[in-house]
Scaffold this motif. Structure first.
Motif, PDB file in Angstrom:
ATOM      1  N   SER A   8      -7.601  -5.710   4.737  1.00  0.00           N
ATOM      2  CA  SER A   8      -8.248  -5.480   3.434  1.00  0.00           C
ATOM      3  C   SER A   8      -8.655  -6.747   2.699  1.00  0.00           C
ATOM      4  O   SER A   8      -8.350  -6.915   1.520  1.00  0.00           O
ATOM      5  CB  SER A   8      -7.329  -4.633   2.533  1.00  0.00           C
ATOM      6  N   ASN A   9      -9.310  -7.653   3.412  1.00  0.00           N
ATOM      7  CA  ASN A   9      -9.919  -8.783   2.714  1.00  0.00           C
ATOM      8  C   ASN A   9      -8.873  -9.660   2.016  1.00  0.00           C
ATOM      9  O   ASN A   9      -9.126 -10.234   0.963  1.00  0.00           O
ATOM     10  CB  ASN A   9     -10.930  -8.225   1.681  1.00  0.00           C
ATOM     11  N   SER A  29      -6.349  -5.744  -6.450  1.00  0.00           N
ATOM     12  CA  SER A  29      -7.563  -6.279  -5.828  1.00  0.00           C
ATOM     13  C   SER A  29      -8.761  -6.104  -6.758  1.00  0.00           C
ATOM     14  O   SER A  29      -8.714  -5.351  -7.742  1.00  0.00           O
ATOM     15  CB  SER A  29      -7.845  -5.561  -4.502  1.00  0.00           C
ATOM     16  N   ASP A  74      -2.047   2.207   7.132  1.00  0.00           N
ATOM     17  CA  ASP A  74      -3.372   1.712   7.505  1.00  0.00           C
ATOM     18  C   ASP A  74      -3.244   0.395   8.265  1.00  0.00           C
ATOM     19  O   ASP A  74      -2.452  -0.470   7.894  1.00  0.00           O
ATOM     20  CB  ASP A  74      -4.245   1.483   6.264  1.00  0.00           C
ATOM     21  N   ARG A 120      -5.258  -2.451   8.709  1.00  0.00           N
ATOM     22  CA  ARG A 120      -6.315  -3.383   8.311  1.00  0.00           C
ATOM     23  C   ARG A 120      -5.742  -4.329   7.262  1.00  0.00           C
ATOM     24  O   ARG A 120      -4.771  -3.986   6.571  1.00  0.00           O
ATOM     25  CB  ARG A 120      -7.541  -2.646   7.755  1.00  0.00           C
ATOM     26  N   ASP A 178       0.822  -1.200   0.000  1.00  0.00           N
ATOM     27  CA  ASP A 178       0.000   0.000   0.000  1.00  0.00           C
ATOM     28  C   ASP A 178       0.863   1.259   0.000  1.00  0.00           C
ATOM     29  O   ASP A 178       1.950   1.269   0.581  1.00  0.00           O
ATOM     30  CB  ASP A 178      -0.909  -0.002   1.231  1.00  0.00           C
ATOM     31  N   ARG A 183       1.637  -4.999   6.124  1.00  0.00           N
ATOM     32  CA  ARG A 183       0.973  -3.948   5.357  1.00  0.00           C
ATOM     33  C   ARG A 183       1.760  -2.654   5.506  1.00  0.00           C
ATOM     34  O   ARG A 183       2.046  -2.207   6.613  1.00  0.00           O
ATOM     35  CB  ARG A 183      -0.463  -3.715   5.827  1.00  0.00           C
ATOM     36  N   GLU A 189     -11.360  -4.532  -5.997  1.00  0.00           N
ATOM     37  CA  GLU A 189     -11.802  -3.148  -5.836  1.00  0.00           C
ATOM     38  C   GLU A 189     -11.044  -2.197  -6.759  1.00  0.00           C
ATOM     39  O   GLU A 189     -11.539  -1.117  -7.105  1.00  0.00           O
ATOM     40  CB  GLU A 189     -11.620  -2.703  -4.380  1.00  0.00           C
TER      41      GLU A 189
END
Length: 314
Positions: free
Chosen positions: A211-212, A78, A207, A209, A33, A203, A80
């Motif tokens: 993220s799936n 991803s 952030d 998380r 990221d 990560r 998304e």
């Protein structure tokens, strides 16, 4: 701090981290990221950030080889991401195509025994990217010392949903008995999956998380997680070694916890068994008659009486 001094301090710190680490994960998964933010802060376009991130990916492969890590999964694209503007997607697809082919042909990739494998809904990608995926997988298929999974058009919930739908269809068609559905049944219907469960998720970008990302293989294995602030293009070997140290600390903590739980369980069982033994002994004492030692002495003949005093018969 002057550059030379800072670099010297960083080298010394890196040596310290290497000495501290004696246990490494088998499978590391990275959410790369911060490429676009890295580019924006430098006044560049998003594709420039993605290209800088690709250079980091190459360095990470070398770090994994040095440590003996056996599998690496990179969250490259991803589901998304398809919602991004075409002006950003097309250069990204170009970069994915170019890097897949470049990696597949690189001497060091083959020297390190890297087998490249794509996971995700690859059919959604443009034909040129799919062709590059096929080329990279074929070109490295005989390598067997390190596995590089590139997550493309990947979404963890979509993966699990697709597996669940496939199982439901087979049950409805009478091809699968519901009582036969187990962990292996689900795993067989996931995307072409990693070889190993995930031990550590990293990560970048700040952030906190996941993220799936790889929910079955990471959450199911209770993988350690390391979040760090640097954007992916800035991710350094020191950051990577800190992530490995987090995994090692987690494993050591687990071993201590498991040992403490085992000792506590043994003690609890021992206490229960001892209490039960005491209860049984108490019941036996209650049921047995109380014997007077003096009465016992008069009831049993002494040695002479037992032998008898009648005349012997010649």
């Amino acid at each position: 701090m002057p550059t030379r001094i800072r670099e010297g301090v960083e080298r010394a710190y890196l040596r310290l981290l290497r000495r501290e680490i004696d246990r490494v994960p088998e499978h590391v998964a990275i959410i790369q990221d911060g490429n676009r933010r890295y580019a924006r802060e430098r006044g560049d376009d998003a594709p420039d950030g993605h290209r800088a991130g690709a250079d980091t990916t190459e360095r990470v492969l070398d770090w994994c080889a040095d440590l003996g890590i056996e599998e690496l999964t990179l969250y490259a694209f991803s589901t998304e991401n398809f919602a991004r503007p075409a002006a950003e997607l097309e250069p990204l697809f170009d970069l994915l195509e170019a890097k897949l082919r470049e990696f597949a042909d690189a001497d060091r990739v083959h020297d390190q025994g890297v087998c490249i494998h794509a996971i995700g809904d690859v059919a959604r990608l443009p034909p040129r990217v799919r062709d590059a995926v096929d080329y990279a997988e074929r070109r490295t298929a005989d390598n067997d010392r390190f596995r590089l999974n590139v997550a493309l058009a990947y979404g963890g919930r979509n993966e699990l949903l697709s597996a669940a739908r496939g199982i439901a269809r087979e049950v409805a068609a009478g091809e699968l008995d519901p009582t036969d559905v187990d962990v292996g049944t689900v795993e067989d219907r996931l995307y072409d999956r990693p070889v190993r469960d995930v031990d550590l998720i990293v990560r970048t970008g700040g952030d906190e998380r996941t993220s799936n990302f790889l929910p079955w293989h990471a959450n199911g294995n209770e993988a350690a997680v390391y979040f760090c602030a640097p954007y992916w293009p800035e991710f350094s070997e020191i950051d990577f070694m800190r992530a490995i140290r987090t995994y090692q600390s987690r494993e050591e903590s687990w071993r201590r916890d498991r040992t403490e739980r085992a000792v506590a369980l043994v003690r609890a069982v021992a206490e229960v068994e001892l209490a039960e033994a005491r209860r049984v002994a108490g019941r036996l004492r209650e049921r047995l008659p109380i014997v007077d030692p003096d009465a016992l002495a008069t009831a049993v003949p002494d040695g002479d009486a037992a032998d008898g005093d009648s005349d012997s018969i010649d």
